[in-house]
Structures are given as structure tokens and as C-alpha cells.
Scaffold this motif. Structure first.
Motif, PDB file in Angstrom:
ATOM      1  N   TYR A 159       6.241   4.306   2.285  1.00 14.35           N
ATOM      2  CA  TYR A 159       7.329   4.614   1.387  1.00 14.35           C
ATOM      3  C   TYR A 159       6.720   5.196  -0.090  1.00 14.35           C
ATOM      4  O   TYR A 159       7.352   5.819  -0.689  1.00 14.35           O
ATOM      5  CB  TYR A 159       7.623   3.027   0.944  1.00 14.35           C
ATOM      6  CG  TYR A 159       8.490   2.642   1.944  1.00 14.35           C
ATOM      7  CD1 TYR A 159       9.670   3.144   2.132  1.00 14.35           C
ATOM      8  CD2 TYR A 159       8.397   1.412   2.758  1.00 14.35           C
ATOM      9  CE1 TYR A 159      10.862   2.857   2.957  1.00 14.35           C
ATOM     10  CE2 TYR A 159       9.385   0.957   3.593  1.00 14.35           C
ATOM     11  CZ  TYR A 159      10.653   1.601   3.719  1.00 14.35           C
ATOM     12  OH  TYR A 159      11.408   0.891   4.717  1.00 14.35           O
ATOM     13  N   VAL A 160       5.484   5.416  -0.200  1.00 13.50           N
ATOM     14  CA  VAL A 160       4.734   5.948  -1.248  1.00 13.50           C
ATOM     15  C   VAL A 160       5.004   7.313  -1.011  1.00 13.50           C
ATOM     16  O   VAL A 160       5.452   8.076  -1.817  1.00 13.50           O
ATOM     17  CB  VAL A 160       3.189   5.664  -1.275  1.00 13.50           C
ATOM     18  CG1 VAL A 160       2.466   6.550  -2.147  1.00 13.50           C
ATOM     19  CG2 VAL A 160       2.809   4.258  -1.897  1.00 13.50           C
ATOM     20  N   LYS A 161       4.736   7.859   0.243  1.00 10.08           N
ATOM     21  CA  LYS A 161       4.904   9.240   0.694  1.00 10.08           C
ATOM     22  C   LYS A 161       6.487   9.713   0.477  1.00 10.08           C
ATOM     23  O   LYS A 161       6.703  10.853   0.333  1.00 10.08           O
ATOM     24  CB  LYS A 161       4.669   9.550   2.089  1.00 10.08           C
ATOM     25  CG  LYS A 161       3.196   9.241   2.427  1.00 10.08           C
ATOM     26  CD  LYS A 161       3.063   9.569   4.024  1.00 10.08           C
ATOM     27  CE  LYS A 161       1.682   9.178   4.241  1.00 10.08           C
ATOM     28  NZ  LYS A 161       1.305   9.274   5.802  1.00 10.08           N
ATOM     29  N   LEU A 162       7.429   8.627   0.576  1.00  9.04           N
ATOM     30  CA  LEU A 162       8.616   9.095   0.412  1.00  9.04           C
ATOM     31  C   LEU A 162       9.023   8.811  -0.898  1.00  9.04           C
ATOM     32  O   LEU A 162      10.372   8.858  -1.285  1.00  9.04           O
ATOM     33  CB  LEU A 162       9.625   7.944   1.512  1.00  9.04           C
ATOM     34  CG  LEU A 162       9.464   8.528   2.925  1.00  9.04           C
ATOM     35  CD1 LEU A 162      10.002   7.652   3.884  1.00  9.04           C
ATOM     36  CD2 LEU A 162       9.957   9.861   3.031  1.00  9.04           C
ATOM     37  N   GLY A 163       8.343   8.493  -1.900  1.00 10.76           N
ATOM     38  CA  GLY A 163       8.730   8.411  -3.269  1.00 10.76           C
ATOM     39  C   GLY A 163       9.521   7.004  -3.626  1.00 10.76           C
ATOM     40  O   GLY A 163      10.409   7.014  -4.312  1.00 10.76           O
ATOM     41  N   ARG A 164       9.331   5.995  -2.694  1.00 11.45           N
ATOM     42  CA  ARG A 164       9.795   4.693  -3.057  1.00 11.45           C
ATOM     43  C   ARG A 164       8.878   3.450  -3.182  1.00 11.45           C
ATOM     44  O   ARG A 164       8.419   2.736  -2.379  1.00 11.45           O
ATOM     45  CB  ARG A 164      10.836   4.533  -1.711  1.00 11.45           C
ATOM     46  CG  ARG A 164      11.760   5.353  -1.470  1.00 11.45           C
ATOM     47  CD  ARG A 164      12.723   5.147  -0.291  1.00 11.45           C
ATOM     48  NE  ARG A 164      13.285   4.004  -0.430  1.00 11.45           N
ATOM     49  CZ  ARG A 164      13.830   3.323   0.642  1.00 11.45           C
ATOM     50  NH1 ARG A 164      13.645   3.687   1.730  1.00 11.45           N
ATOM     51  NH2 ARG A 164      14.055   2.031   0.671  1.00 11.45           N
ATOM     52  N   ALA A 188       9.642  -0.140  -2.430  1.00  8.18           N
ATOM     53  CA  ALA A 188       9.840  -0.633  -1.171  1.00  8.18           C
ATOM     54  C   ALA A 188       8.230  -0.924  -0.777  1.00  8.18           C
ATOM     55  O   ALA A 188       7.827  -1.421   0.201  1.00  8.18           O
ATOM     56  CB  ALA A 188      10.300   0.325  -0.369  1.00  8.18           C
ATOM     57  N   ALA A 189       7.251   0.201  -1.330  1.00 13.53           N
ATOM     58  CA  ALA A 189       5.825   0.218  -0.952  1.00 13.53           C
ATOM     59  C   ALA A 189       5.219  -1.384  -1.562  1.00 13.53           C
ATOM     60  O   ALA A 189       4.426  -1.897  -0.836  1.00 13.53           O
ATOM     61  CB  ALA A 189       5.107   1.336  -1.702  1.00 13.53           C
ATOM     62  N   ARG A 190       5.810  -1.631  -2.722  1.00 16.70           N
ATOM     63  CA  ARG A 190       5.299  -2.870  -3.263  1.00 16.70           C
ATOM     64  C   ARG A 190       5.697  -4.031  -2.328  1.00 16.70           C
ATOM     65  O   ARG A 190       4.938  -4.945  -2.448  1.00 16.70           O
ATOM     66  CB  ARG A 190       5.659  -3.052  -4.583  1.00 16.70           C
ATOM     67  CG  ARG A 190       4.859  -2.022  -5.816  1.00 16.70           C
ATOM     68  CD  ARG A 190       5.788  -2.298  -7.093  1.00 16.70           C
ATOM     69  NE  ARG A 190       4.905  -1.315  -8.000  1.00 16.70           N
ATOM     70  CZ  ARG A 190       5.601  -0.250  -8.653  1.00 16.70           C
ATOM     71  NH1 ARG A 190       6.708   0.129  -7.873  1.00 16.70           N
ATOM     72  NH2 ARG A 190       5.105   0.561  -9.203  1.00 16.70           N
ATOM     73  N   SER A 191       6.970  -3.975  -2.069  1.00 18.50           N
ATOM     74  CA  SER A 191       7.494  -5.048  -1.049  1.00 18.50           C
ATOM     75  C   SER A 191       6.484  -5.246   0.032  1.00 18.50           C
ATOM     76  O   SER A 191       6.192  -6.163   0.658  1.00 18.50           O
ATOM     77  CB  SER A 191       9.073  -4.923  -0.838  1.00 18.50           C
ATOM     78  OG  SER A 191       9.203  -5.754   0.272  1.00 18.50           O
ATOM     79  N   HIS A 192       6.328  -4.122   0.765  1.00 16.07           N
ATOM     80  CA  HIS A 192       5.235  -4.285   1.996  1.00 16.07           C
ATOM     81  C   HIS A 192       3.919  -4.667   1.586  1.00 16.07           C
ATOM     82  O   HIS A 192       3.333  -5.231   2.489  1.00 16.07           O
ATOM     83  CB  HIS A 192       5.488  -2.882   2.838  1.00 16.07           C
ATOM     84  CG  HIS A 192       6.695  -2.902   3.313  1.00 16.07           C
ATOM     85  ND1 HIS A 192       7.047  -3.586   4.612  1.00 16.07           N
ATOM     86  CD2 HIS A 192       7.937  -2.294   3.331  1.00 16.07           C
ATOM     87  CE1 HIS A 192       8.229  -3.575   5.198  1.00 16.07           C
ATOM     88  NE2 HIS A 192       8.667  -2.669   4.261  1.00 16.07           N
ATOM     89  N   ARG A 247      -2.953   2.663  -6.185  1.00 17.71           N
ATOM     90  CA  ARG A 247      -2.352   3.642  -6.445  1.00 17.71           C
ATOM     91  C   ARG A 247      -0.856   3.583  -6.712  1.00 17.71           C
ATOM     92  O   ARG A 247      -0.231   4.009  -7.513  1.00 17.71           O
ATOM     93  CB  ARG A 247      -2.255   4.358  -4.913  1.00 17.71           C
ATOM     94  CG  ARG A 247      -1.797   5.760  -4.926  1.00 17.71           C
ATOM     95  CD  ARG A 247      -1.802   6.700  -3.699  1.00 17.71           C
ATOM     96  NE  ARG A 247      -0.955   7.558  -3.438  1.00 17.71           N
ATOM     97  CZ  ARG A 247      -0.599   8.257  -2.309  1.00 17.71           C
ATOM     98  NH1 ARG A 247      -1.178   7.830  -1.376  1.00 17.71           N
ATOM     99  NH2 ARG A 247       0.110   9.101  -2.243  1.00 17.71           N
ATOM    100  N   VAL A 248      -0.064   2.425  -6.131  1.00 19.29           N
ATOM    101  CA  VAL A 248       1.179   2.178  -6.600  1.00 19.29           C
ATOM    102  C   VAL A 248       1.242   1.672  -7.702  1.00 19.29           C
ATOM    103  O   VAL A 248       2.335   1.585  -8.417  1.00 19.29           O
ATOM    104  CB  VAL A 248       1.481   1.058  -5.246  1.00 19.29           C
ATOM    105  CG1 VAL A 248       2.929   0.499  -5.675  1.00 19.29           C
ATOM    106  CG2 VAL A 248       1.613   1.864  -3.908  1.00 19.29           C
ATOM    107  N   ALA A 249       0.302   0.981  -8.302  1.00 24.23           N
ATOM    108  CA  ALA A 249       0.398   0.415  -9.597  1.00 24.23           C
ATOM    109  C   ALA A 249       0.593   1.477 -10.702  1.00 24.23           C
ATOM    110  O   ALA A 249       1.232   1.406 -11.576  1.00 24.23           O
ATOM    111  CB  ALA A 249      -0.915  -0.421 -10.009  1.00 24.23           C
ATOM    112  N   GLY A 250       0.152   2.709 -10.390  1.00 22.32           N
ATOM    113  CA  GLY A 250       0.239   3.834 -11.213  1.00 22.32           C
ATOM    114  C   GLY A 250       1.681   4.491 -10.929  1.00 22.32           C
ATOM    115  O   GLY A 250       2.061   5.485 -11.921  1.00 22.32           O
TER     116      GLY A 250
END
Length: 184
Positions: free
Chosen positions: A112-117, A120-124, A154-157
Motif C-alpha cells: 500500500y505504501v508503494k501504491l500511495g495508500r 491502508a498501510a497504517r491499517s495493516h 516511513r509511513v509516519a512521514g
């Protein structure tokens, strides 16, 4: 006697999946993909969940398109949901069903990070952390926890707005799992 034949067939399929994994790890992703697709056809959409989960998990890593990688990781999660502890014990006694989930959700979060979502990444990531206690205190468990921490940082940013987190209430991400595409 029938049970011994079934166990031998299971071991043969896992061996064949392992051979394709070795090709992928050696850098021959295209050949690995082709073999995985052939094995997927043999196993079938309703085949043994352990075989489907294992194959889909590794097939995802051979994809060039992030959307295809996501589709295979979703297949792996769906197959894992169909596994029973007894089925896993029949294959390998030390393998615990719950220990699969942190890695499966980590892979989906990365997709989901690669797909710009990022939602959804945070959910997983949250789902992975909620079951991380199933991992052992060993190299594998340490590696998954470290990867979760790195991806979480990474997602936090990443931005929060504009991402609903995906999901349709049933399957995380909400993407259809249709038949895999053959690469040309």
C-alpha cells in the motif's frame, strides 16, 4: 496408506514451491514467476490453503507491478485465513498459524505504501503489531519486528488526508482477487 500418499504429495508441492523460491532468490524472477503460475494452476483457487498461502506469498515478491504484488499478497492472506492449526501441524510441527500474520500484514502494508495508500498501510501495520506476539524470539521474529518498525517510521512521514485506509469491511484493501494474469 492414503494419508502417507497425501503427505508425500504435500511435501512434493512444497518442494516444488521451494525450488521456484530458490530461482527467485538467485535473481531469475521471470522463471520463478512462470513456475509459480504453473504450480498455481495445479493447486487451483480452491486447493490446499497452505500451498496457496506459501505460493502467493513468494509469488508477490516476483512481481514488477505493485498492484500485482498487492493482489498476490491478498491471495496469501486469504489462503492463510483458510488454514487450520491441524493442517499446519501436518506439514511442520514448529510452524504456528498465528506467526504467519505479522509478515503477511507487513507485506500488505508495504504494498500500500508503494501504491500511495498510506491509510491502508497504517491499517495493516496496526494488524501486524496486534499479532506480533506470535513471533518467536529468533532471527525471523526479530527481522519481522525490525521491518515493521522501519516501515512504520516511513509511513509516519506520509500524509493522512485523502486516504480512507482501504478495506471494504470484509477483505483488507477491497481489491478483487480475480485470476492471476500471465505475463507475456
Amino acid at each position: 496408506m492414503a494419508q502417507q500418499r497425501a503427505q508425500a504429495a504435500d511435501d512434493a508441492m512444497m518442494t516444488r514451491i521451494g525450488q521456484a523460491v530458490m530461482l527467485a532468490h538467485a535473481g531469475d524472477r521471470e522463471e520463478a514467476r512462470d513456475r509459480f503460475l504453473g504450480l498455481w494452476s495445479e493447486i487451483g483457487e480452491d486447493g490446499d490453503p497452505l500451498h496457496r498461502c506459501t505460493l502467493a506469498h513468494y509469488m508477490a515478491d516476483t512481481q514488477d507491478d505493485p498492484a500485482d504484488e498487492l493482489a498476490w499478497d491478498l491471495r496469501a492472506l486469504s489462503a492463510a485465513d483458510g488454514l487450520t492449526g491441524e493442517r499446519l501441524a501436518a506439514h511442520e510441527e514448529s510452524l504456528a498459524l498465528r506467526a504467519l500474520y505479522p509478515s503477511l500484514h507487513l507485506n500488505l502494508a508495504a504494498d500500500y505504501v508503494k501504491l500511495g495508500r498510506p491509510g491502508a498501510a497504517r491499517s495493516h501495520l496496526a494488524r501486524a503489531w496486534s499479532v506480533v506476539d506470535a513471533l518467536g524470539d529468533d532471527g525471523y521474529g526479530d527481522g519481522v519486528r525490525a521491518a515493521l518498525t522501519r516501515l512504520e517510521q516511513r509511513v509516519a512521514g506520509l500524509p493522512v488526508e485523502g486516504d480512507d485506509g482501504g478495506g471494504d469491511g470484509g477483505r483488507p484493501g477491497g481489491e478483487p482477487l480475480g485470476p492471476p494474469r500471465r505475463s507475456s
